[in-house]
Design a protein around this motif. Sequence first.
Motif, PDB file in Angstrom:
ATOM      1  N   PRO A  36      -6.493  -3.653   8.658  1.00 35.63           N
ATOM      2  CA  PRO A  36      -5.240  -3.010   8.064  1.00 35.63           C
ATOM      3  C   PRO A  36      -4.288  -4.464   7.518  1.00 35.63           C
ATOM      4  O   PRO A  36      -3.657  -4.944   7.929  1.00 35.63           O
ATOM      5  CB  PRO A  36      -4.556  -2.172   8.999  1.00 35.63           C
ATOM      6  N   GLU A  37      -4.367  -3.943   6.185  1.00 36.48           N
ATOM      7  CA  GLU A  37      -3.099  -4.374   5.089  1.00 36.48           C
ATOM      8  C   GLU A  37      -3.079  -3.605   3.360  1.00 36.48           C
ATOM      9  O   GLU A  37      -4.365  -2.694   3.680  1.00 36.48           O
ATOM     10  CB  GLU A  37      -3.914  -5.927   4.511  1.00 36.48           C
ATOM     11  N   THR A  38      -2.300  -4.256   2.914  1.00 32.32           N
ATOM     12  CA  THR A  38      -1.927  -3.543   1.951  1.00 32.32           C
ATOM     13  C   THR A  38      -3.050  -3.291   0.887  1.00 32.32           C
ATOM     14  O   THR A  38      -3.736  -4.290   0.525  1.00 32.32           O
ATOM     15  CB  THR A  38      -0.819  -3.106   1.253  1.00 32.32           C
ATOM     16  N   ILE A  39      -4.149  -1.688   0.104  1.00 29.06           N
ATOM     17  CA  ILE A  39      -5.110  -2.718  -0.509  1.00 29.06           C
ATOM     18  C   ILE A  39      -4.812  -2.340  -2.043  1.00 29.06           C
ATOM     19  O   ILE A  39      -5.149  -3.261  -2.396  1.00 29.06           O
ATOM     20  CB  ILE A  39      -5.576  -0.807  -1.099  1.00 29.06           C
ATOM     21  N   ALA A  63      -0.774   2.726  -4.844  1.00 25.03           N
ATOM     22  CA  ALA A  63      -3.274   2.849  -3.532  1.00 25.03           C
ATOM     23  C   ALA A  63      -2.778   4.226  -2.934  1.00 25.03           C
ATOM     24  O   ALA A  63      -2.962   4.249  -1.896  1.00 25.03           O
ATOM     25  CB  ALA A  63      -3.400   1.959  -2.872  1.00 25.03           C
ATOM     26  N   TYR A  64      -1.932   5.466  -3.933  1.00 28.26           N
ATOM     27  CA  TYR A  64      -2.992   6.581  -3.424  1.00 28.26           C
ATOM     28  C   TYR A  64      -4.100   7.380  -3.216  1.00 28.26           C
ATOM     29  O   TYR A  64      -5.013   6.818  -3.624  1.00 28.26           O
ATOM     30  CB  TYR A  64      -1.808   7.906  -4.261  1.00 28.26           C
ATOM     31  N   GLY A  65      -3.944   8.045  -2.213  1.00 24.85           N
ATOM     32  CA  GLY A  65      -5.295   8.712  -1.874  1.00 24.85           C
ATOM     33  C   GLY A  65      -5.945   8.905  -3.324  1.00 24.85           C
ATOM     34  O   GLY A  65      -7.163   8.813  -3.526  1.00 24.85           O
ATOM     35  N   SER A  66      -4.797   9.537  -3.854  1.00 16.86           N
ATOM     36  CA  SER A  66      -5.566  10.174  -5.755  1.00 16.86           C
ATOM     37  C   SER A  66      -5.557   9.544  -6.477  1.00 16.86           C
ATOM     38  O   SER A  66      -6.620   9.537  -7.071  1.00 16.86           O
ATOM     39  CB  SER A  66      -4.231  11.580  -6.167  1.00 16.86           C
ATOM     40  N   ARG A  67      -5.728   8.049  -5.979  1.00 16.73           N
ATOM     41  CA  ARG A  67      -6.093   7.161  -7.271  1.00 16.73           C
ATOM     42  C   ARG A  67      -7.119   6.140  -6.964  1.00 16.73           C
ATOM     43  O   ARG A  67      -7.749   6.208  -7.797  1.00 16.73           O
ATOM     44  CB  ARG A  67      -4.667   5.833  -7.488  1.00 16.73           C
ATOM     45  N   TYR A  68      -7.338   6.247  -5.368  1.00 15.17           N
ATOM     46  CA  TYR A  68      -8.562   5.148  -5.131  1.00 15.17           C
ATOM     47  C   TYR A  68      -9.720   5.978  -4.321  1.00 15.17           C
ATOM     48  O   TYR A  68     -10.547   5.707  -4.921  1.00 15.17           O
ATOM     49  CB  TYR A  68      -8.146   4.463  -3.424  1.00 15.17           C
ATOM     50  N   ALA A  69      -9.697   6.955  -3.055  1.00 18.76           N
ATOM     51  CA  ALA A  69     -10.208   7.721  -2.644  1.00 18.76           C
ATOM     52  C   ALA A  69     -10.656   9.023  -4.117  1.00 18.76           C
ATOM     53  O   ALA A  69     -12.129   9.725  -3.496  1.00 18.76           O
ATOM     54  CB  ALA A  69      -9.968   8.371  -1.611  1.00 18.76           C
ATOM     55  N   LEU A  70     -10.268   9.671  -4.613  1.00 18.97           N
ATOM     56  CA  LEU A  70     -10.438  11.024  -5.077  1.00 18.97           C
ATOM     57  C   LEU A  70     -11.342  10.869  -6.029  1.00 18.97           C
ATOM     58  O   LEU A  70     -12.376  11.360  -6.061  1.00 18.97           O
ATOM     59  CB  LEU A  70      -9.126  11.592  -5.573  1.00 18.97           C
ATOM     60  N   PRO A  71     -11.331   9.942  -7.412  1.00 18.33           N
ATOM     61  CA  PRO A  71     -12.618   9.565  -7.827  1.00 18.33           C
ATOM     62  C   PRO A  71     -13.788   9.412  -7.023  1.00 18.33           C
ATOM     63  O   PRO A  71     -14.449   9.734  -8.141  1.00 18.33           O
ATOM     64  CB  PRO A  71     -11.730   8.155  -8.483  1.00 18.33           C
ATOM     65  N   ASN A  76       1.422   4.246   5.389  1.00 17.05           N
ATOM     66  CA  ASN A  76       2.746   3.474   5.138  1.00 17.05           C
ATOM     67  C   ASN A  76       2.327   2.024   4.223  1.00 17.05           C
ATOM     68  O   ASN A  76       0.774   1.133   4.399  1.00 17.05           O
ATOM     69  CB  ASN A  76       3.423   2.870   6.600  1.00 17.05           C
ATOM     70  N   ASP A  77       3.190   1.635   3.981  1.00 17.90           N
ATOM     71  CA  ASP A  77       2.693   0.300   2.864  1.00 17.90           C
ATOM     72  C   ASP A  77       1.393   0.608   2.136  1.00 17.90           C
ATOM     73  O   ASP A  77       0.348  -0.823   1.870  1.00 17.90           O
ATOM     74  CB  ASP A  77       2.316  -0.481   3.866  1.00 17.90           C
ATOM     75  N   PHE A  78       0.313   1.846   2.022  1.00 20.19           N
ATOM     76  CA  PHE A  78      -0.568   1.650   1.177  1.00 20.19           C
ATOM     77  C   PHE A  78      -2.211   0.834   1.824  1.00 20.19           C
ATOM     78  O   PHE A  78      -2.708   0.506   0.819  1.00 20.19           O
ATOM     79  CB  PHE A  78      -0.500   1.667  -0.903  1.00 20.19           C
ATOM     80  N   LYS A  79      -2.129   0.762   2.972  1.00 18.99           N
ATOM     81  CA  LYS A  79      -3.058   0.355   3.778  1.00 18.99           C
ATOM     82  C   LYS A  79      -3.983   1.513   4.155  1.00 18.99           C
ATOM     83  O   LYS A  79      -5.148   0.840   4.199  1.00 18.99           O
ATOM     84  CB  LYS A  79      -2.305   0.181   5.515  1.00 18.99           C
ATOM     85  N   ASP A  80      -4.298   2.297   4.266  1.00 15.31           N
ATOM     86  CA  ASP A  80      -4.843   3.193   4.056  1.00 15.31           C
ATOM     87  C   ASP A  80      -5.059   4.848   2.219  1.00 15.31           C
ATOM     88  O   ASP A  80      -4.708   4.499   2.568  1.00 15.31           O
ATOM     89  CB  ASP A  80      -5.052   4.176   4.791  1.00 15.31           C
ATOM     90  N   ALA A  81      -6.178   4.933   2.279  1.00 19.65           N
ATOM     91  CA  ALA A  81      -6.368   6.583   0.764  1.00 19.65           C
ATOM     92  C   ALA A  81      -7.782   6.598   1.353  1.00 19.65           C
ATOM     93  O   ALA A  81      -8.419   6.043   1.661  1.00 19.65           O
ATOM     94  CB  ALA A  81      -6.676   5.686  -0.394  1.00 19.65           C
ATOM     95  N   TRP A  82      -7.188   8.267   1.178  1.00 25.25           N
ATOM     96  CA  TRP A  82      -7.810   9.127   2.091  1.00 25.25           C
ATOM     97  C   TRP A  82      -7.914   9.992   0.833  1.00 25.25           C
ATOM     98  O   TRP A  82      -7.264  10.558   0.083  1.00 25.25           O
ATOM     99  CB  TRP A  82      -7.315   9.734   3.185  1.00 25.25           C
TER     100      TRP A  82
END
Length: 212
Positions: free
Chosen positions: A169-172, A176-184, A144-150
Motif C-alpha cells: 500500500p502506498e498513495t496512488i 485518487a478517488y474511486g470515482s476517478r480511478y476505479a469507476l471508469p 485514507n491517503d488515497f491508497k485504495d480506489a474502489w
Amino acid sequence: DAPDALTLRAALLESNNRAATALQQRVGTRGVLRLAADAGLEDLPEVPSLALGAGVVTPLALTTAYSVFPNGGFAVLPRDITRVRDADGNTAFQQDVESERVFEPDVAFQMVSMLSDAIDRGTGAPARRLGVRFPVGGKTGTTNDFKDAWFVGFSSSLVAGVWVGFDTPETIGRDAYGSRYALPIWADFMQRAARVRPARAFERPAGLEEEA
C-alpha cells in the motif's frame, strides 16, 4: 428532526461518514458484523470505525457481498468453475449455485434503489457521463491517503467490482478517488458485458410503493 438530520438515501448519496458511524452505533456493531458475515464478509473488526471501512476485504469478497442486493436478498457463494465438459461434450463436472436468504426482497430493493440514486445523483454519477445508460446501482470507495480506489456496482444481471491500488500500500496519486480511478474501468466493462448479459429494469417487490 435535528437540523443536521439526514435520510439514509441522502447520506449514501454524499458518502456521509458521520451518518454511517451514527447508524452503526444505533443498530449495534455486532448486528452489522452478523449481517456482513451472512453476505460473505467475515473476520471484520468489532470497532466503531467498521462503518467507514475498517478491516481488510478482497475485491472478490466485496463484490460477492454486493450481489445480495440485485439478488433480492440472497447471498451467493462465488464459483471459480461452473462446468467442465469432456471431449464428447458431456458434463464431467458441474458446480451449482449455492445461495441463502440474508434479508427480505423489499429490503434488498430499498438498497438497489438507493445505490441506483448514488449513480444517478451521487458519487457514482460519472458512470452516466461515461456512457452507462441502462439501470445500474453502485458505490465508490476511497481509503485514507488515497491508497485504495474502489467501485462496486451491478445491473439486473451482473455484479462487478474494481479495485485500484498497489500490492504494497502506498498513495496512488493526488485526488485518487474511486470515482476517478476505479469507476471508469467498471463503466467500460459493464457496457461491454451488457452485450452478453443485457440489463433490465430492477423489479420492485409487490406492495412496495414510492414516497415523494
